[in-house]
Design an enzyme around this catalytic site. Structure first.
Site, PDB file in Angstrom:
ATOM      1  N   GLY B  24      38.387  42.050  37.852  1.00 24.59           N
ATOM      2  CA  GLY B  24      37.575  43.193  37.481  1.00 24.59           C
ATOM      3  C   GLY B  24      36.817  43.728  38.677  1.00 24.59           C
ATOM      4  O   GLY B  24      37.025  43.270  39.810  1.00 24.59           O
ATOM      5  N   ILE B  25      35.954  44.710  38.465  1.00 24.33           N
ATOM      6  CA  ILE B  25      35.236  45.325  39.592  1.00 24.33           C
ATOM      7  C   ILE B  25      34.034  44.462  39.964  1.00 24.33           C
ATOM      8  O   ILE B  25      32.941  44.647  39.449  1.00 24.33           O
ATOM      9  CB  ILE B  25      34.819  46.782  39.275  1.00 24.33           C
ATOM     10  CG1 ILE B  25      36.077  47.604  38.929  1.00 24.33           C
ATOM     11  CG2 ILE B  25      34.098  47.387  40.476  1.00 24.33           C
ATOM     12  CD1 ILE B  25      35.824  49.075  38.772  1.00 24.33           C
ATOM     13  N   HIS B  26      34.286  43.512  40.846  1.00 28.62           N
ATOM     14  CA  HIS B  26      33.187  42.708  41.383  1.00 28.62           C
ATOM     15  C   HIS B  26      32.707  43.362  42.673  1.00 28.62           C
ATOM     16  O   HIS B  26      33.080  44.510  42.965  1.00 28.62           O
ATOM     17  CB  HIS B  26      33.618  41.242  41.568  1.00 28.62           C
ATOM     18  CG  HIS B  26      34.783  41.063  42.494  1.00 28.62           C
ATOM     19  ND1 HIS B  26      34.625  40.661  43.790  1.00 28.62           N
ATOM     20  CD2 HIS B  26      36.120  41.264  42.303  1.00 28.62           C
ATOM     21  CE1 HIS B  26      35.831  40.597  44.367  1.00 28.62           C
ATOM     22  NE2 HIS B  26      36.737  40.956  43.494  1.00 28.62           N
ATOM     23  N   ALA B  27      31.910  42.649  43.425  1.00 30.37           N
ATOM     24  CA  ALA B  27      31.235  43.272  44.570  1.00 30.37           C
ATOM     25  C   ALA B  27      32.196  43.932  45.566  1.00 30.37           C
ATOM     26  O   ALA B  27      31.966  45.064  45.992  1.00 30.37           O
ATOM     27  CB  ALA B  27      30.377  42.235  45.277  1.00 30.37           C
ATOM     28  N   GLU B  98      43.975  43.577  45.476  1.00 24.05           N
ATOM     29  CA  GLU B  98      43.841  42.204  44.970  1.00 24.05           C
ATOM     30  C   GLU B  98      44.968  41.937  43.994  1.00 24.05           C
ATOM     31  O   GLU B  98      45.808  42.798  43.750  1.00 24.05           O
ATOM     32  CB  GLU B  98      42.497  42.040  44.244  1.00 24.05           C
ATOM     33  CG  GLU B  98      41.321  41.921  45.185  1.00 24.05           C
ATOM     34  CD  GLU B  98      40.010  41.715  44.450  1.00 24.05           C
ATOM     35  OE1 GLU B  98      40.021  41.558  43.207  1.00 24.05           O
ATOM     36  OE2 GLU B  98      38.968  41.733  45.121  1.00 24.05           O
TER      37      GLU B  98
END
Lengths: 316, 99
Positions: B24-27, B98
């Protein structure tokens, strides 16, 4: 970095006050180079064992040596002096204000070996002299940039001229922080693990502000506005907004720059009109302080976020 | 992966985007998104479940907590909105480089 040549004279002028050194003779030998940054007690050499004799070191005479020499007949003593002064010793120091005998001074003078006297007790002298020598031998250099101490964090501030370095430093001083060096910071490697910044003796307390000229910071803002030396904990580079191609938005990874072979945390702060640079540098320093104690806010927040996303059902 | 809906009369470009990477949209992906968005002068907004954030704000993006498979609505307004949209779409297609 080439090791600087440290002469006996330099050791004497820099540390005579602290070590309470008096020159008794052999002044011609002041130009001798000290090759090893430590001291030796020549007891064994005086007793005749010169197979291993640390002759490149400063020689320290204490009670043991002097008592031993006193017990010898005069001609034997002269022989021993001839023997050890035959080596190019950098210099000899008599501690506890012990006085060298006439033969000692005469032979030392002839062999151009400086003889000093110190009032310190031998062990104290050895401790202080070792520290003094270590300091003299430490790798050193100069770094472009001004240095300020912010809440115990030594910050080296770099940036092209005209970017607003001086203004931000003035603002930091007004906030109660201390100036270490303006524009050019002298750096010394201490104990091989930390870099200490200071200003040159000549320019200490002063800084230049374009349009005004040279100001005396200590006279203007008081004694607390100045600090003579501080370990460098952080390097901040001020850079024009358009020149910063890749602004770090997270600060998750620590960036470093090397000074005297030591890695020091580094941050780039993009500059544009209206940004309060002093405030930003202040926060950068506090941030570095927290990070040093192991706190990484970006990483922590990211871990919380990843945990939350992993717990949520897919597609939500 | 995205449905085009160009409303050129009002100058707003809208896209439906799906988060395709595993985490998911992490840092890191958030930083990639914000970096792209900040290069353009157009306004960029991102919406998830009725929550709308500024696409140039990293804190906003993190707050969305957009996990894998979540659906986002991108809204770009301004003269370089088309290029910005294209670049952001590409970023989603690449799954933020990713898995």
């Amino acid at each position: 970095m080439p090791r600087p040549n440290i002469t006996v004279e330099q050791f004497y002028t820099d540390h005579s006050a602290k070590l309470d050194l008096k020159l008794l003779g052999g002044a011609i030998g002041l130009k001798h180079i000290i090759r090893e940054p430590t001291v030796n007690r020549p007891g064994l050499a005086l007793a005749g064992h010169t197979k291993y004799f640390a002759r490149h070191r400063l020689q320290v005479m204490g009670h043991a040596e002097v008592t031993f020499l006193k017990a010898l007949p005069r001609e034997e003593r002269v022989k021993r002096y001839e023997l050890i002064f035959g080596y190019r010793l950098p210099c000899i120091v008599f501690c506890r204000d012990l006085a060298p005998d006439r033969e000692c001074l005469r032979i030392a003078e002839r062999k151009n070996i400086p003889v000093f006297q110190s009032s310190l007790i031998t062990m104290k002298f050895i401790n202080l002299a070792t520290l003094a020598l270590e300091q003299l031998f430490a790798p050193r250099g100069s770094e472009m940039g001004s240095m300020v101490d912010i809440h115990g964090v030594g910050v080296l501030i770099r940036g092209d001229s005209g970017i607003g370095k001086s203004e931000s430093i003035l603002a930091l001083i007004e906030r109660g922080y201390s100036l270490v060096a303006d524009d050019m910071t002298r750096v010394t490697l201490v104990d091989g693990r930390e870099v200490v910044g200071t200003s040159s003796d000549l320019t200490r307390n002063h800084m230049e502000i374009r349009g005004i000229g040279i100001v005396n910071v200590a006279a203007m803002f008081g004694a607390k506005s100045i600090r003579s030396e501080k370990r460098i904990d952080l390097i901040v580079t001020l850079k024009a907004w358009d020149e910063v191609k890749d602004v770090d938005r997270l600060g998750m990874e620590e960036e470093h720059q090397e000074i005297l072979g030591i890695r020091i945390p580094h941050m780039t702060i993009p500059v544009r009109p209206g940004r309060d640079l002093a405030r930003l540098i202040e926060v950068a320093a506090l941030h570095a302080k927290l990070r040093r104690s192991g706190l990484n806010p970006a990483r922590e927040l990211n871990e919380r976020l990843m945990a939350q996303m992993a717990a949520a059902p897919r597609g939500l | 992966m995205s449905a085009a809906k160009d409303n050129t009369s009002s100058g707003v470009i809208t896209r439906e985007l799906v988060v395709g990477n595993k985490v998911g949209i992490h840092a890191r992906p958030a930083a990639m998104f914000v970096k792209i968005a900040s290069r353009y002068s157009c306004d960029i907004f991102l919406e998830k479940d009725g929550e709308k954030i500024n696409g140039k704000s990293i804190m906003g993006l993190l707050m969305l907590a957009a996990g894998p498979g979540s659906k986002l609505t991108l809204e770009a307004t301004g003269k370089d909105a088309a290029q910005a949209t294209a670049e952001i779409e590409d970023l989603f297609h690449r799954k933020f480089d990713e898995e």
